[in-house]
Design an enzyme around this catalytic site. Structure first.
Site, PDB file in Angstrom:
ATOM      1  CE  LYS A  32      -7.445   8.529   1.408  1.00  0.00           C
ATOM      2  NZ  LYS A  32      -8.038   9.143   2.728  1.00  0.00           N
ATOM      3  CG  ASP A  47      -4.912  11.551   1.439  1.00  0.00           C
ATOM      4  OD1 ASP A  47      -4.373  12.506   1.638  1.00  0.00           O
ATOM      5  OD2 ASP A  47      -4.752  10.590   2.372  1.00  0.00           O
ATOM      6  CE  LYS A  50      -3.796   7.049   1.440  1.00  0.00           C
ATOM      7  NZ  LYS A  50      -3.899   8.160   2.083  1.00  0.00           N
ATOM      8  CD  GLU A  62     -10.165   7.566   4.868  1.00  0.00           C
ATOM      9  OE1 GLU A  62      -9.963   7.734   3.738  1.00  0.00           O
ATOM     10  OE2 GLU A  62      -9.647   7.739   5.735  1.00  0.00           O
ATOM     11  CD  GLU A  83      -7.788  12.422   2.550  1.00  0.00           C
ATOM     12  OE1 GLU A  83      -8.616  11.636   1.805  1.00  0.00           O
ATOM     13  OE2 GLU A  83      -7.420  12.102   3.844  1.00  0.00           O
ATOM     14  CG  HIS A 125      -2.039   0.903   1.209  1.00  0.00           C
ATOM     15  ND1 HIS A 125      -3.153   0.803   0.457  1.00  0.00           N
ATOM     16  CD2 HIS A 125      -2.521   1.835   2.094  1.00  0.00           C
ATOM     17  CE1 HIS A 125      -4.006   1.367   0.467  1.00  0.00           C
ATOM     18  NE2 HIS A 125      -3.600   2.424   1.412  1.00  0.00           N
ATOM     19  CG  ASP A 154      -6.494  13.042   6.942  1.00  0.00           C
ATOM     20  OD1 ASP A 154      -7.051  12.981   8.380  1.00  0.00           O
ATOM     21  OD2 ASP A 154      -6.194  11.966   6.389  1.00  0.00           O
ATOM     22  CE  LYS A 158      -7.828   9.588   8.498  1.00  0.00           C
ATOM     23  NZ  LYS A 158      -6.427   9.760   7.967  1.00  0.00           N
TER      24      LYS A 158
HETATM   25  C1  MUC Z   1      -5.071   8.907   5.266  1.00  0.00           C
HETATM   26  O1  MUC Z   1      -4.328   9.813   5.476  1.00  0.00           O
HETATM   27  O2  MUC Z   1      -6.011   9.221   4.995  1.00  0.00           O
HETATM   28  C2  MUC Z   1      -6.701   6.491   4.954  1.00  0.00           C
HETATM   29  C3  MUC Z   1      -6.900   5.638   3.686  1.00  0.00           C
HETATM   30  C4  MUC Z   1      -5.580   5.342   3.114  1.00  0.00           C
HETATM   31  O3  MUC Z   1      -5.352   4.572   2.526  1.00  0.00           O
HETATM   32  O4  MUC Z   1      -4.540   5.728   4.009  1.00  0.00           O
HETATM   33  C5  MUC Z   1      -5.354   6.285   4.937  1.00  0.00           C
HETATM   34  C6  MUC Z   1      -4.856   7.560   5.646  1.00  0.00           C
HETATM   35 MG    MG Z   2      -5.813  11.268   4.342  1.00  0.00          MG
END
Ligand code: MUC
Ligand code: MG
Length: 372
Positions: A166, A197, A168, A326, A223, A21, A248, A272
């Site tokens: 989402k 994000d 990354k 999520e 994000e 991941h 976030d 969170k």
């Molecule tokens: C984050 O920063 O949002 C949430 C989903 C994911 O894949 O990582 C997280 C942390």
């Molecule tokens: Mg995040």
């Protein structure tokens, strides 16, 4: 005679992920959870979880610091205390210890779980009552490979598991990231909502260039493009672009939320339980956001089933989650340490029925995955 907190045990549990991941600050091949077992004098056991991402890569707490600081500082504050007054116990932890919000969240979760079990009520009941029994759940595409991510997305859509995704970004060069995101959005078209994000990886000039391109590509939510403390910059981005910003890392609790709202932020907050120090403070932030007209999103630090269930109980009490949740953490893990997994179906997950969190441990699995 009210019940007393008798003992608090913490376990480091390492579970492999189903695939690497990739986030802007680390790549995860394993998730480490700190599991709390809190025993009360009436024989009730409260369960909690404190989990972060990538050791110390994501924030100031690591799994090892969470365990150590519970064992050395937080547990001694709670042991011997009457178990049922959550407000008094939260105040006691806040008065005598600073920071360590993930550790406090794990303990607050265990207190709520035990109280719920004692009273025959779910954690959502203790937080005022659930308004939803099924919550929408997004999936994060983060294999690092565009074609693999597209295949994964189609699989999740076909299985009716997830229809929001989402991505990354932020680890690679901006143009590469934009190409990757635009290719995924073009492949999925109107079948799916695609968000990104950045996990704080950009400066403001890069963010302005990147967000303009992502907005043109049809991305629906951006994000945490900037470092957490750059509230003024985040508000400038929110005012500049049509595509909404999701705060976030910038917003841990109601105090941060108040600062952003006072500066004129519009967009949404990721809630969170880990960053707020537990479900109660996460809901305080949510209520402030609702008052300020800021949207809500039920966020995760990629917790396992216990932390995910605690979050679901909290989010279920909220009327509207404009951006859904999520809460897919358990689905990223190859195995689980609970007797009954959460039920994911129809693009979401069912709120587990109580009492407490409504989750029981699988003792054999727990022993197998606990760090020796
Ligand atoms: C984050 O920063 O949002 C949430 C989903 C994911 O894949 O990582 C997280 C942390
Ligand atoms: Mg995040």
């Amino acid at each position: 005679m009210s019940s007393v907190i008798e003992s608090i045990e913490t376990l480091l549990v390492d579970l492999p992920t189903i695939r690497p991941h990739k986030l802007s600050m680390t790549t995860m091949a394993c998730q480490t959870m700190v599991i709390v077992r809190m025993r009360h004098s009436d024989g009730v056991e409260g369960l909690g979880e404190g989990t972060t991402i990538g050791g110390l890569a994501y924030g100031p707490e690591s799994p090892e610091s969470i365990k150590r600081n519970i064992d050395a500082y937080l547990a001694p504050l709670l042991i011997g205390q009457p178990a049922d007054n959550l407000n008094v116990l939260r105040a006691r932890m806040a008065r005598h210890t600073r920071g360590n919000m993930i550790a406090k969240s794990a303990l607050e979760t265990a207190l709520l779980d035990a109280r719920g079990k004692r009273l025959g009520l779910s954690v959502a009941d203790l937080l005022g009552g659930a308004r939803h029994a099924h919550l929408p759940v997004l999936w994060t595409l983060a294999s690092g490979d565009t074609d693999k991510d597209i295949d994964e997305a189609f699989q999740r859509l076909d299985d009716r598991r997830h229809c929001d995704f989402k991505l990354k970004i932020g680890a690679r060069d901006l143009d590469e990231d934009v190409r990757h995101v635009a290719a995924i959005k073009a492949a999925l078209g109107e079948r799916a909502s695609v968000r990104v994000d950045v996990n704080q990886a950009w400066d403001e000039a890069t963010a302005v260039r990147g967000i303009a391109a992502l907005q043109d590509a049809g991305i629906e939510l951006i994000e945490q493009a900037l470092p957490a403390r750059e509230h003024a910059g985040l508000v400038r981005l929110a005012n500049r672009f049509r595509v909404p910003m999701l705060a976030d890392e910038a917003v841990a609790d109601a105090r941060d939320g108040l600062d952003l709202a006072a500066r004129g932020f519009s967009g949404a907050f990721a809630l969170k339980i880990a960053k707020s120090g537990g479900p109660v403070a996460a809901l305080e932030l949510a209520h402030l956001a609702q008052t300020a007209g800021i949207g809500l999103y039920g966020g995760t630090l990629l917790e396992g089933t216990l932390g995910t269930a605690a979050s679901l109980h909290a989010w279920s009490t909220l009327g509207e989650l404009a951006w859904g949740t999520e809460m897919f953490g358990p689905l990223l893990l190859e195995d689980d340490i609970v007797a009954e997994p959460l039920r994911y179906h129809e693009f979401g997950v069912d709120l587990p029925a109580g009492p407490g969190l409504g989750i029981a441990l699988d003792e054999d699995k727990l022993a197998h995955y606990s760090r020796k």
